[in-house]
Design an enzyme around this catalytic site. Structure first.
Site, PDB file in Angstrom:
ATOM      1  N   LYS A 193       0.868  -1.181   0.000  1.00  0.00           N
ATOM      2  CA  LYS A 193       0.000   0.000   0.000  1.00  0.00           C
ATOM      3  C   LYS A 193       0.900   1.225   0.000  1.00  0.00           C
ATOM      4  CE  LYS A 193      -3.974   0.630   0.753  1.00  0.00           C
ATOM      5  NZ  LYS A 193      -4.979   1.159  -0.218  1.00  0.00           N
ATOM      6  N   ASP A 226      -4.998  -3.750  -2.078  1.00  0.00           N
ATOM      7  CA  ASP A 226      -6.470  -3.822  -2.178  1.00  0.00           C
ATOM      8  C   ASP A 226      -6.890  -4.129  -3.615  1.00  0.00           C
ATOM      9  OD1 ASP A 226      -5.515  -1.322  -2.941  1.00  0.00           O
ATOM     10  OD2 ASP A 226      -7.279  -0.223  -2.241  1.00  0.00           O
ATOM     11  N   ASP A 250      -1.012 -12.850   4.301  1.00  0.00           N
ATOM     12  CA  ASP A 250      -1.966 -13.653   5.071  1.00  0.00           C
ATOM     13  C   ASP A 250      -3.350 -13.551   4.441  1.00  0.00           C
ATOM     14  OD1 ASP A 250      -2.970 -15.158   7.287  1.00  0.00           O
ATOM     15  OD2 ASP A 250      -3.692 -13.290   8.171  1.00  0.00           O
ATOM     16  N   ASP A 254      -5.526 -16.457   1.924  1.00  0.00           N
ATOM     17  CA  ASP A 254      -6.843 -17.034   2.230  1.00  0.00           C
ATOM     18  C   ASP A 254      -7.785 -16.841   1.049  1.00  0.00           C
ATOM     19  OD1 ASP A 254      -6.195 -17.820   4.824  1.00  0.00           O
ATOM     20  OD2 ASP A 254      -8.064 -17.056   5.661  1.00  0.00           O
TER      21      ASP A 254
HETATM   22  C1  IPM Z   1      -1.840 -18.327   8.760  1.00  0.00           C
HETATM   23  C2  IPM Z   1      -2.677 -18.098   9.988  1.00  0.00           C
HETATM   24  C3  IPM Z   1      -1.799 -17.521  11.085  1.00  0.00           C
HETATM   25  C4  IPM Z   1      -1.297 -16.183  10.609  1.00  0.00           C
HETATM   26  C5  IPM Z   1      -2.449 -17.427  12.468  1.00  0.00           C
HETATM   27  C6  IPM Z   1      -2.999 -18.740  12.937  1.00  0.00           C
HETATM   28  C7  IPM Z   1      -1.512 -16.861  13.502  1.00  0.00           C
HETATM   29  O1  IPM Z   1      -3.745 -17.285   9.675  1.00  0.00           O
HETATM   30  O2  IPM Z   1      -0.847 -19.068   8.844  1.00  0.00           O
HETATM   31  O3  IPM Z   1      -2.191 -17.818   7.700  1.00  0.00           O
HETATM   32  O4  IPM Z   1      -1.973 -15.155  10.768  1.00  0.00           O
HETATM   33  O5  IPM Z   1      -0.199 -16.138  10.058  1.00  0.00           O
HETATM   34 MG    MG Z   2      -3.989 -16.856   7.602  1.00  0.00          MG
END
Ligand code: IPM
Ligand code: MG
Length: 365
Positions: A193, A226, A250, A254
């Site tokens: 960012k 973003d 992170d 996801d």
């Molecule tokens: C990941 C998880 C971890 C992170 C947590 C569980 C601390 O979300 O490995 O992506 O935020 O890194």
């Molecule tokens: Mg994570």
């Protein structure tokens, strides 16, 4: 065959179930393929808090330093949510990452052809998707100082975290991304960012500097994080290697995981630098968490953890042949239409966690 020490840290929630399937695979490889894995298993996270009052004991920590690869399940769950921050299960994971200096987290998001229908996105958007997310893992806002919650005027409180990166921290993770890109489609998209954060400006400049100096032939694109989140949904196949800091990595990982159909499919490797003896410290874990809502029901998807073990074979143990065999076995089981609950769809057969593990072993035979 040199003996390899593997430390299993199942942890909490679905961790024990999914790591249990890896253990079965290791035992099978030992007995049927005459490999020599020495397996040890220890507590981590909430499980360790319950028994030892700490998320990771010194003994387990030192064991993790000595072994050839660590396979971790998951840390955390509602049972431990109210603990003081420094005592929470997740601290164990963060301690391992930090102390083992595992600065490079590789999270491959691949949409298997058999699972195109399992994604919430249209098949044409995700089919053939193959992204490698390179997440910085030992810096940024996860570890920056000062941090804490302190009293503030008018009886308020103030929460503080600090996002910091140095040039060398940026260079070492960017180097990993560029090296990987060279073996793939030769493109790196670096996310930050820089429109609002100085550390983002530095990130952009240092990534560009390294590219200009050492990786002239790799295509580098800078993208605001973003926008990257949006582009991942709009047209994910534009990406090859995504480079991001600890926090953005992170979140983007996801998101990328869901493109592949389920968080239950995404493995990860966390790698450190080579030490004097050429050894790379490493930890392998699924990207999903402890999923307390489905824990203990034998319905979780063990594939992310099994593919994490395959990454261990490939990146730490120099056993590419075995890694290929394991990856193929997973593909074949999916070809056969076997699915855990998270990825089941019309015309496929729902199986339990342990049935999925057994099916994968049967394909190794
Ligand atoms: C990941 C998880 C971890 C992170 C947590 C569980 C601390 O979300 O490995 O992506 O935020 O890194
Ligand atoms: Mg994570």
């Amino acid at each position: 065959m040199r003996s390899r020490k593997i430390l299993l840290l199942p942890g909490d929630g679905v961790g024990p179930e999914v790591v249990g399937e890896v253990k079965k695979i290791i035992n099978w490889l030992n007995s049927k393929k005459s490999l020599d894995f020495k397996v040890e298993q220890e507590l981590i996270g909430g499980a360790s808090i319950d028994k030892n009052k700490t998320p990771i004991t010194d003994e387990v920590f030192y064991k993790s330093l000595e072994c050839d690869a660590v396979i971790l399940g998951a840390c955390g769950g509602p049972k431990w949510d109210n603990l003081e921050f420094s005592k929470k299960p997740e601290r164990a994971l963060l301690k391992l990452r930090k102390e083992l200096k595992l600065f490079a987290n590789l999270r491959p998001a691949i949409c298997f052809k058999q699972l195109v229908e399992a994604s919430t996105l249209k098949p044409e958007i995700v089919s053939g998707l193959d992204i490698m997310i390179v997440r910085e893992l030992t810096g940024g806002i996860y570890f920056g100082e000062p941090r804490g919650i302190e009293p503030y005027k008018n009886n308020e409180r103030k929460g503080i975290n600090t996002h910091t990166y140095t040039s060398s921290e940026i260079h070492r993770i960017a180097r990993v991304a560029f090296e990987l890109a060279k073996k793939r489609k030769n493109k790196v998209t670096s996310c930050e960012k820089s429109n609002v954060m100085e550390a983002g400006v530095l990130w952009r400049e240092e990534v560009q500097n390294l590219k200009d100096k050492e990786f002239g032939k790799v295509n580098l694109e800078h993208m605001l994080a973003d926008n990257a989140a949006m582009q991942l949904l709009r047209n994910p196949k534009q990406f090859d290697v995504i480079l991001a800091d600890n926090l953005f990595g992170d979140m983007l990982s996801d998101e990328a995981a869901m493109l592949t159909g389920s968080l239950g499919l995404l493995p990860s490797a966390s790698l450190g630098a080579k030490d004097k003896n050429g050894k790379i410290r490493s930890l392998f874990e699924p990207c999903h968490g402890s999923a307390p809502d489905i824990a203990g029901k034998n319905i979780s998807n063990p594939i992310a953890t099994i593919l994490s073990f395959s990454m261990a074979l490939r990146y730490s143990l120099d056993m590419d042949k075995e890694a290929d065999a394991l990856d193929n076995a997973v593909q074949q089981v999916l070809d056969d239409g076997l699915r855990t609950k998270d990825i089941v769809s019309k015309g496929t057969k729902e199986v339990t966690t342990s049935q999925m593990g057994d099916a994968i072993i049967s394909k190794l035979k």
